[in-house]
Scaffold this active site. Structure first.
Site, short mmCIF file in Angstrom:
data_model
loop_
_atom_site.label_atom_id
_atom_site.label_comp_id
_atom_site.label_asym_id
_atom_site.label_seq_id
_atom_site.Cartn_x
_atom_site.Cartn_y
_atom_site.Cartn_z
N THR A 127 0.81 -1.22 0.00
CA THR A 127 0.00 0.00 0.00
C THR A 127 0.84 1.28 0.00
O THR A 127 0.29 2.38 -0.13
CB THR A 127 -0.90 0.01 1.24
N GLU A 128 2.16 1.15 0.13
CA GLU A 128 3.01 2.34 0.25
C GLU A 128 2.81 3.31 -0.91
O GLU A 128 2.76 4.54 -0.71
CB GLU A 128 4.49 1.93 0.33
N VAL A 129 2.75 2.78 -2.13
CA VAL A 129 2.71 3.64 -3.31
C VAL A 129 1.49 4.56 -3.30
O VAL A 129 1.53 5.67 -3.84
CB VAL A 129 2.77 2.79 -4.60
N LEU A 131 0.33 5.97 -0.70
CA LEU A 131 0.52 6.96 0.37
C LEU A 131 1.62 7.97 0.03
O LEU A 131 1.99 8.78 0.87
CB LEU A 131 0.88 6.26 1.68
#
Length: 246
Positions: A127-129, A131
């Site tokens: 999910t980092e991308v 954020l």
């Protein structure tokens, strides 16, 4: 809050069972949880009666990645590098069983384990991308263990995928039903043989850690301190879309 342990441990027929038990924050990688998990791994490695480690969890999430509510932005990437390194250098094999959601840095933790397994309820997403971040440190074991084309897709899109897909791309070794047979095999194996074999099977990961972890750690810190990440994390905590979502 109480002082209850965030990582519980017991031994089952020469297997040290370590249970992530911080369901209030979805077993997020806080400094306290990482410290307790590292201590438990050290204890298992030093115990001559322990043949292998089994990492599991309570609650519906195996690990949600970084604890976004706890701060510690500058220390978080370093602590995750150290945890991944400890798993890779442990002389005993680490089996993991995820029976729930695995997100962000939690995928780095899972991929660092020697034999990760997942149940039918597990779901996975980098999910980092979404954020304003990148799965920098988590990519250390992921890009060694998983199919690179598939990894690139999920690292870039943040799409969620299921256990069957995780097995197909090599991020997970097998479905959770294989656990009993795997533990039986480890219990039947020589401690010396296991240690020597693990040294062979983790060579590529340990080389990647030595060559790239410092740069990835600094990249992760820089991204966390950016304006995009501040907005992305704020949006996630407020359960709304960030401004760049179309």
């Amino acid at each position: 809050m109480t002082d209850a342990p965030l990582v519980r441990r017991h031994t089952d027929l020469a297997v040290a069972v370590l249970t992530l038990d911080s369901p209030h924050n979805r077993n997020a990688l806080s400094a306290a949880l990482i410290a307790q998990l590292t201590e438990a791994l050290d204890a298992a490695d030093a115990d001559p009666q322990v043949r292998a480690v089994l990492l599991t969890h309570t609650g519906s999430t195996f690990c949600a990645g970084a604890d976004l509510k706890a701060g510690g932005i500058r220390s978080g990437p370093r602590l995750l590098v150290e945890l991944i390194t400890r798993i890779a250098t442990l002389t005993k094999p680490v089996v993991a069983r995820a029976d729930g959601h695995v997100r962000a840095g939690g995928l780095g933790l899972l991929a660092a384990c020697d034999i990760p397994l997942a149940g039918s309820a597990a779901t996975f997403a980098f999910t980092e991308v979404r954020l304003g971040l990148a799965a920098a440190v988590a990519s250390l074991p992921v890009l060694v263990r998983a199919d690179p084309r598939a990894a690139a897709r999920y690292l870039l899109t943040g799409e969620a995928f299921d256990t069957a897909e995780a097995v197909r791309i090599g991020l997970v070794t097998a479905h959770a039903e294989a656990l009993d047979g795997i533990l039986a095999g480890l219990r039947a194996s020589s401690p010396q043989g296991l240690a020597a074999t693990k040294e062979i099977t983790t060579a590529q990961l340990r080389e990647r850690i030595a060559a790239t972890s410092a740069g990835l750690e600094q990249q992760s810190i820089a991204l966390f301190e950016s304006a995009d990440a501040a907005e992305g994390i704020k949006a996630a905590l407020e359960r709304r879309d960030p401004p760049w979502a179309i």
